[in-house]
Structures are given as structure tokens and as C-alpha cells.
Design an enzyme around this catalytic site. Sequence first.
Site, PDB file in Angstrom:
ATOM      1  N   GLY A  46       0.827  -1.198   0.000  1.00  0.00           N
ATOM      2  CA  GLY A  46       0.000   0.000   0.000  1.00  0.00           C
ATOM      3  C   GLY A  46       0.862   1.249   0.000  1.00  0.00           C
ATOM      4  N   GLN A  51       2.887  10.039   1.048  1.00  0.00           N
ATOM      5  CA  GLN A  51       4.217   9.448   1.267  1.00  0.00           C
ATOM      6  C   GLN A  51       5.227   9.853   0.198  1.00  0.00           C
ATOM      7  OE1 GLN A  51       2.230   5.400   1.939  1.00  0.00           O
ATOM      8  NE2 GLN A  51       4.136   5.186   3.064  1.00  0.00           N
ATOM      9  N   CYS A  91       5.381   0.001   7.229  1.00  0.00           N
ATOM     10  CA  CYS A  91       5.074   1.165   6.398  1.00  0.00           C
ATOM     11  C   CYS A  91       6.321   1.511   5.604  1.00  0.00           C
ATOM     12  CB  CYS A  91       4.673   2.341   7.283  1.00  0.00           C
ATOM     13  SG  CYS A  91       4.287   3.842   6.366  1.00  0.00           S
ATOM     14  N   LEU A  92       6.137   1.823   4.336  1.00  0.00           N
ATOM     15  CA  LEU A  92       7.296   2.205   3.511  1.00  0.00           C
ATOM     16  C   LEU A  92       7.942   3.490   4.029  1.00  0.00           C
ATOM     17  CD1 LEU A  92       5.908   1.265   0.000  1.00  0.00           C
ATOM     18  CD2 LEU A  92       7.837   0.195   1.189  1.00  0.00           C
ATOM     19  N   HIS A 133      -4.938   2.046   7.253  1.00  0.00           N
ATOM     20  CA  HIS A 133      -3.561   2.551   7.364  1.00  0.00           C
ATOM     21  C   HIS A 133      -3.315   3.640   6.304  1.00  0.00           C
ATOM     22  CE1 HIS A 133       0.964   1.691   7.736  1.00  0.00           C
ATOM     23  NE2 HIS A 133       0.876   2.402   6.630  1.00  0.00           N
ATOM     24  N   GLU A 134      -3.772   3.382   5.072  1.00  0.00           N
ATOM     25  CA  GLU A 134      -3.503   4.334   3.974  1.00  0.00           C
ATOM     26  C   GLU A 134      -4.344   5.604   4.121  1.00  0.00           C
ATOM     27  OE1 GLU A 134      -0.947   3.813   2.366  1.00  0.00           O
ATOM     28  OE2 GLU A 134      -0.683   1.696   2.875  1.00  0.00           O
ATOM     29  N   HIS A 137      -2.730   7.991   6.378  1.00  0.00           N
ATOM     30  CA  HIS A 137      -1.675   8.801   5.745  1.00  0.00           C
ATOM     31  C   HIS A 137      -2.245  10.093   5.169  1.00  0.00           C
ATOM     32  CE1 HIS A 137       2.002   6.503   5.935  1.00  0.00           C
ATOM     33  NE2 HIS A 137       1.445   5.411   5.448  1.00  0.00           N
TER      34      HIS A 137
HETATM   35  C1  QAP Z   1       0.780  -0.772   4.949  1.00  0.00           C
HETATM   36  O1  QAP Z   1       2.953  -1.116   4.130  1.00  0.00           O
HETATM   37  C2  QAP Z   1       0.510  -2.015   5.760  1.00  0.00           C
HETATM   38  O2  QAP Z   1       9.544  -1.770   6.747  1.00  0.00           O
HETATM   39  C3  QAP Z   1       1.617  -0.975   3.706  1.00  0.00           C
HETATM   40  O3  QAP Z   1      11.580  -2.394   5.132  1.00  0.00           O
HETATM   41  C4  QAP Z   1       1.515  -2.941   6.054  1.00  0.00           C
HETATM   42  O4  QAP Z   1       3.627  -1.880   2.155  1.00  0.00           O
HETATM   43  C5  QAP Z   1      -0.742  -2.236   6.250  1.00  0.00           C
HETATM   44  C6  QAP Z   1       7.674  -2.287   3.665  1.00  0.00           C
HETATM   45  C7  QAP Z   1       1.242  -4.064   6.802  1.00  0.00           C
HETATM   46  C8  QAP Z   1      -1.010  -3.364   7.000  1.00  0.00           C
HETATM   47  C9  QAP Z   1      -0.038  -4.301   7.265  1.00  0.00           C
HETATM   48  C10 QAP Z   1       7.970  -1.997   4.972  1.00  0.00           C
HETATM   49  C11 QAP Z   1       8.738  -2.615   2.822  1.00  0.00           C
HETATM   50  C12 QAP Z   1       6.322  -2.226   3.145  1.00  0.00           C
HETATM   51  C13 QAP Z   1       9.262  -2.049   5.448  1.00  0.00           C
HETATM   52  C14 QAP Z   1       3.908  -1.611   3.296  1.00  0.00           C
HETATM   53  C15 QAP Z   1      10.322  -2.367   4.608  1.00  0.00           C
HETATM   54  C16 QAP Z   1      10.044  -2.660   3.286  1.00  0.00           C
HETATM   55  C17 QAP Z   1       5.265  -1.744   3.852  1.00  0.00           C
HETATM   56 CO    CO Z   2       2.259   3.521   5.449  1.00  0.00          CO
END
Ligand code: QAP
Ligand code: CO
Length: 170
Positions: A46, A51, A91-92, A133-134, A137
Site C-alpha cells: 500500500g 508518502q 510502512c514504507l 492505514h492508507e 496517511h
Molecule cells: C501498509 O505497508 C501495511 O519496513 C503498507 O523495510 C503494512 O507496504 C498495512 C515495507 C502491513 C497493513 C499491514 C515496509 C517494505 C512495506 C518495510 C507496506 C520495509 C520494506 C510496507
Molecule cells: Co504507510
Amino acid sequence: MAQLSILHFPDPRLRKRALPVETVDESVRALVDDLLETMYAAPGIGLAATQVNVQKRIVVMDVSEGKNQPLVFINPTVLGQTGETETDEGCLSVPGFYEAVRRAERVRVSALDRDGEPFEIDASGLLAVCIQHEIDHLDGKLFVDHLSMLKRDRIRRKLEKQSRHEARAA
Ligand code: QAP
Ligand code: CO
């Protein structure tokens, strides 16, 4: 198409509130495509426009196994929510950190799609968590805001230290 650079917590620009998209035109579609390209490259499930330092209410997601089901939400609104669930979120914009967050288990959301057509969806499971979550943001909120101040500050200090190192290496 282009990959966009992703802001990292605690960048203050992640705290800005995004504004509704008035018309889904070619420039909005180009941004949607760049967001998807950036999310898939990361890789992530996401990404919100906030972001990548764009204050428009646009999020993209793909929670599918095969990473072949892109979802686009323009001006998303939560119509209703039920239940409670706890999920380890990442989270990215908070790279390398995952923590448990409590959210609604199911949400009904309305939005516009990539063509500007309105739609509604009943989400549950990871999709429901990711949408919440999004949308956070777009309102300047991060998953770390759901954690204790102690945990949030620990993450902030580590990421600040990391970005100082990156600035020196660059
Ligand atoms: C949001 O997050 C989310 O730490 C999206 O080193 C995530 O795509 C909602 C990511 C989980 C619910 C559950 C995170 C990639 C990606 C990192 C992501 C990383 C590399 C996160
Ligand atoms: Co995020």
C-alpha cells in the site's frame, strides 16, 4: 512512468493533510500509475500520495498473493466499520519496523476508481487493515501514532540516525 521517492518518518511533510481530487484527469491517472510503480518496486502492499509528498487524496494497494490486483482509491471515505483486530503493520515510510496495531476488523469504503467512477467495497482481513492505514496517511497520521510514545520515540531516533548516515554517504 516513474518511481517516486518516499518520505521517511519523522519527516514533517508526512503530517500534511491531503486535499480531495476534484477531477480524475490524465495528470491524476499518471500519478496513480507512478504510485503503483513505486509501491511494486519497493515492494509494498500500500502507498498513499502523502508518502511521496503529494497532498492529494489518492491511495494504491495490492494485497494479492500474485501482486497482480492493483486497487486504486481516490477520495476514499469510510462509510462504516465493525469489529476489532490486531495486526503487525509496517510502512514504507517507517522502513524496518513492524508493530501490532488495533483497528476495525471490517470497513465499508466509498471512493473513485482510476477512471473517476464511484465504487464501494466491503473490506475485511489485510485489505481492511491496509485501507485504514492508507487513509490515515491522507490525514497526516502514521501507524507509529498508535504505539506508545516510548516505542515511537525509539523508532524516530533510529530512523533519524539512519538518515544522518545516508545524508553523509550521499
Ligand atoms: C501498509 O505497508 C501495511 O519496513 C503498507 O523495510 C503494512 O507496504 C498495512 C515495507 C502491513 C497493513 C499491514 C515496509 C517494505 C512495506 C518495510 C507496506 C520495509 C520494506 C510496507
Ligand atoms: Co504507510
